[in-house]
Design a protein around this motif. Structure first.
Motif, mmCIF file in Angstrom:
data_model
loop_
_atom_site.group_PDB
_atom_site.id
_atom_site.type_symbol
_atom_site.label_atom_id
_atom_site.label_comp_id
_atom_site.label_asym_id
_atom_site.label_seq_id
_atom_site.Cartn_x
_atom_site.Cartn_y
_atom_site.Cartn_z
ATOM 1 N N GLN A 79 75.820 101.435 48.741
ATOM 2 C CA GLN A 79 76.749 101.473 47.698
ATOM 3 C C GLN A 79 76.728 100.254 46.601
ATOM 4 N N THR A 80 76.140 99.088 47.116
ATOM 5 C CA THR A 80 76.208 97.963 46.311
ATOM 6 C C THR A 80 74.901 98.155 45.292
ATOM 7 N N ILE A 81 73.750 98.717 45.980
ATOM 8 C CA ILE A 81 72.632 98.702 45.016
ATOM 9 C C ILE A 81 73.099 99.749 44.020
ATOM 10 N N ALA A 82 73.560 100.917 44.579
ATOM 11 C CA ALA A 82 73.936 101.992 43.355
ATOM 12 C C ALA A 82 75.043 101.705 42.578
ATOM 13 N N ALA A 83 75.913 100.612 42.515
ATOM 14 C CA ALA A 83 76.620 100.068 41.689
ATOM 15 C C ALA A 83 76.173 99.254 40.592
ATOM 16 N N PHE A 84 75.086 98.327 41.332
ATOM 17 C CA PHE A 84 74.097 97.435 40.113
ATOM 18 C C PHE A 84 73.428 98.556 39.327
ATOM 19 N N ALA A 85 73.042 99.443 40.028
ATOM 20 C CA ALA A 85 72.078 100.583 39.168
ATOM 21 C C ALA A 85 72.939 101.257 37.800
ATOM 22 N N ASP A 86 73.942 101.671 38.633
ATOM 23 C CA ASP A 86 75.020 102.209 37.558
ATOM 24 C C ASP A 86 75.299 101.378 36.175
ATOM 25 N N SER A 87 75.310 100.172 36.626
ATOM 26 C CA SER A 87 75.779 99.147 35.624
ATOM 27 C C SER A 87 74.324 98.804 34.751
ATOM 28 N N GLY A 88 73.218 99.281 35.049
ATOM 29 C CA GLY A 88 71.830 98.749 34.424
ATOM 30 C C GLY A 88 71.328 97.575 34.798
ATOM 31 N N LEU A 89 72.079 96.603 35.836
ATOM 32 C CA LEU A 89 71.487 95.634 36.222
ATOM 33 C C LEU A 89 70.416 95.844 37.233
ATOM 34 N N VAL A 90 70.038 96.878 37.680
ATOM 35 C CA VAL A 90 68.796 97.317 38.354
ATOM 36 C C VAL A 90 68.385 98.720 37.886
ATOM 37 N N ASP A 91 67.073 98.526 37.530
ATOM 38 C CA ASP A 91 66.544 99.918 36.935
ATOM 39 C C ASP A 91 64.999 99.741 37.612
ATOM 40 N N ASP A 92 64.654 100.683 38.306
ATOM 41 C CA ASP A 92 63.083 100.823 38.590
ATOM 42 C C ASP A 92 62.435 101.161 37.818
ATOM 43 N N ALA A 93 62.773 101.962 36.926
ATOM 44 C CA ALA A 93 61.801 102.392 35.799
ATOM 45 C C ALA A 93 61.276 101.101 35.038
ATOM 46 N N LYS A 94 62.316 100.412 34.072
ATOM 47 C CA LYS A 94 62.214 99.339 33.590
ATOM 48 C C LYS A 94 61.342 98.237 34.309
ATOM 49 N N PHE A 95 61.594 97.984 35.691
ATOM 50 C CA PHE A 95 61.131 97.128 36.360
ATOM 51 C C PHE A 95 59.667 97.280 36.545
ATOM 52 N N ALA A 96 59.367 98.673 36.735
ATOM 53 C CA ALA A 96 57.951 99.000 36.779
ATOM 54 C C ALA A 96 57.099 98.776 35.673
ATOM 55 N N GLN A 97 57.712 99.360 34.425
ATOM 56 C CA GLN A 97 57.122 98.896 33.105
ATOM 57 C C GLN A 97 56.809 97.520 32.747
ATOM 58 N N SER A 98 58.011 96.618 33.013
ATOM 59 C CA SER A 98 57.747 95.279 33.043
ATOM 60 C C SER A 98 56.948 94.523 33.680
ATOM 61 N N PHE A 99 56.846 94.828 35.253
ATOM 62 C CA PHE A 99 55.907 94.330 36.064
ATOM 63 C C PHE A 99 54.446 94.625 35.608
ATOM 64 N N VAL A 100 54.218 95.825 35.375
ATOM 65 C CA VAL A 100 52.841 96.344 34.794
ATOM 66 C C VAL A 100 52.370 95.510 33.706
ATOM 67 N N ARG A 101 53.199 95.320 32.762
ATOM 68 C CA ARG A 101 52.875 94.577 31.548
ATOM 69 C C ARG A 101 52.506 93.226 31.813
ATOM 70 N N SER A 102 53.349 92.488 32.397
ATOM 71 C CA SER A 102 53.217 91.078 32.711
ATOM 72 C C SER A 102 52.216 90.677 33.811
ATOM 73 N N ARG A 103 51.997 91.667 34.703
ATOM 74 C CA ARG A 103 51.000 91.303 35.928
ATOM 75 C C ARG A 103 49.696 91.424 35.282
ATOM 76 N N PHE A 104 49.603 92.713 34.379
ATOM 77 C CA PHE A 104 48.329 92.953 33.722
ATOM 78 C C PHE A 104 47.812 91.809 33.164
ATOM 79 N N ASN A 105 48.631 91.288 32.358
ATOM 80 C CA ASN A 105 48.484 90.410 31.017
ATOM 81 C C ASN A 105 48.030 89.033 31.790
ATOM 82 N N GLU A 106 48.916 88.621 32.762
ATOM 83 C CA GLU A 106 48.547 87.590 33.408
ATOM 84 C C GLU A 106 47.431 87.276 34.348
#
Length: 199
Positions: A79-106
């Motif tokens: 329930q807690t994680i769902a609430a954070f996801a609904d508010s946009g503070l947790v977003d797996d798709a954005k996390f994955a995009q950002s992670f790939v960009r930064s990790r690949f560049n670093e």
């Protein structure tokens, strides 16, 4: 004027630590958990997630693992994680995009290694696949070659076979395919031969 003399007596004198056994620590933890109401658990879960997100972005899988480690009941955690996801503070798709960009560049790291890291963080196959679309085969090979060129600059005194073996191992640890590794090694070793001949 403030008198600090009383405080000065305590400076440098730490209280002796009381060490407890694993069983004692577990009993205390169990007692603390048993005393928590559902509202307490919700508050604790919320504060934990805020604290974790304050350090860096997290995937939902990472948050689940962190809350599970802290004994948060599964229903409260979800329930807690769902609430954070609904508010946009947790977003797996954005996390994955950002992670790939930064990790690949670093770091020079292959798509295969990035996929494995994202999977370990609990990302879905769809989110992983979408994030990896940012890196095509050409970009991956360029990264491997650039890494090999940087690495080979410190190998000028090594025999060619030793340099090749070390380059190959370093690229393999980053998950590149055999074909990509061979091309990167060839380019880097050509550069090494050229620079040593000019010397």
């Amino acid at each position: 004027m403030v008198d600090y003399s009383e405080d000065a007596d305590a400076v440098g004198h730490r209280k002796s630590r009381t060490y407890v056994s694993f069983k004692q620590a577990q009993r205390r933890r169990d007692a603390r958990n048993a005393a928590r109401s559902e509202d307490d658990w919700r508050r604790y879960a919320r504060e934990t997630v805020y604290r974790l997100l304050g350090v860096r972005d997290r995937s939902m899988g990472e948050l689940r693992a962190a809350l599970r480690k802290r004994d948060v009941p599964e229903a409260v955690a979800e329930q807690t994680i769902a609430a954070f996801a609904d508010s946009g503070l947790v977003d797996d798709a954005k996390f994955a995009q950002s992670f790939v960009r930064s990790r690949f560049n670093e770091k020079a790291i292959s798509r295969r290694s990035l996929a494995a890291e994202l999977k370990k963080r609990g990302l879905s196959s769809d989110d992983i696949e979408a994030a990896l679309e940012q890196i095509d085969a050409e970009a991956e090979e360029t990264a491997a070659i650039e890494f090999a060129m940087r690495k080979v600059s410190s190998m000028s005194t090594l025999p060619r076979e030793v340099a090749h073996r070390r380059l190959y191992s370093a690229l393999a640890r980053r998950g590149f395919t055999t074909a990509t590794i061979m091309r990167a090694c060839e380019r880097a070793l050509e550069e090494l031969s050229g620079s040593s001949e000019s010397d």
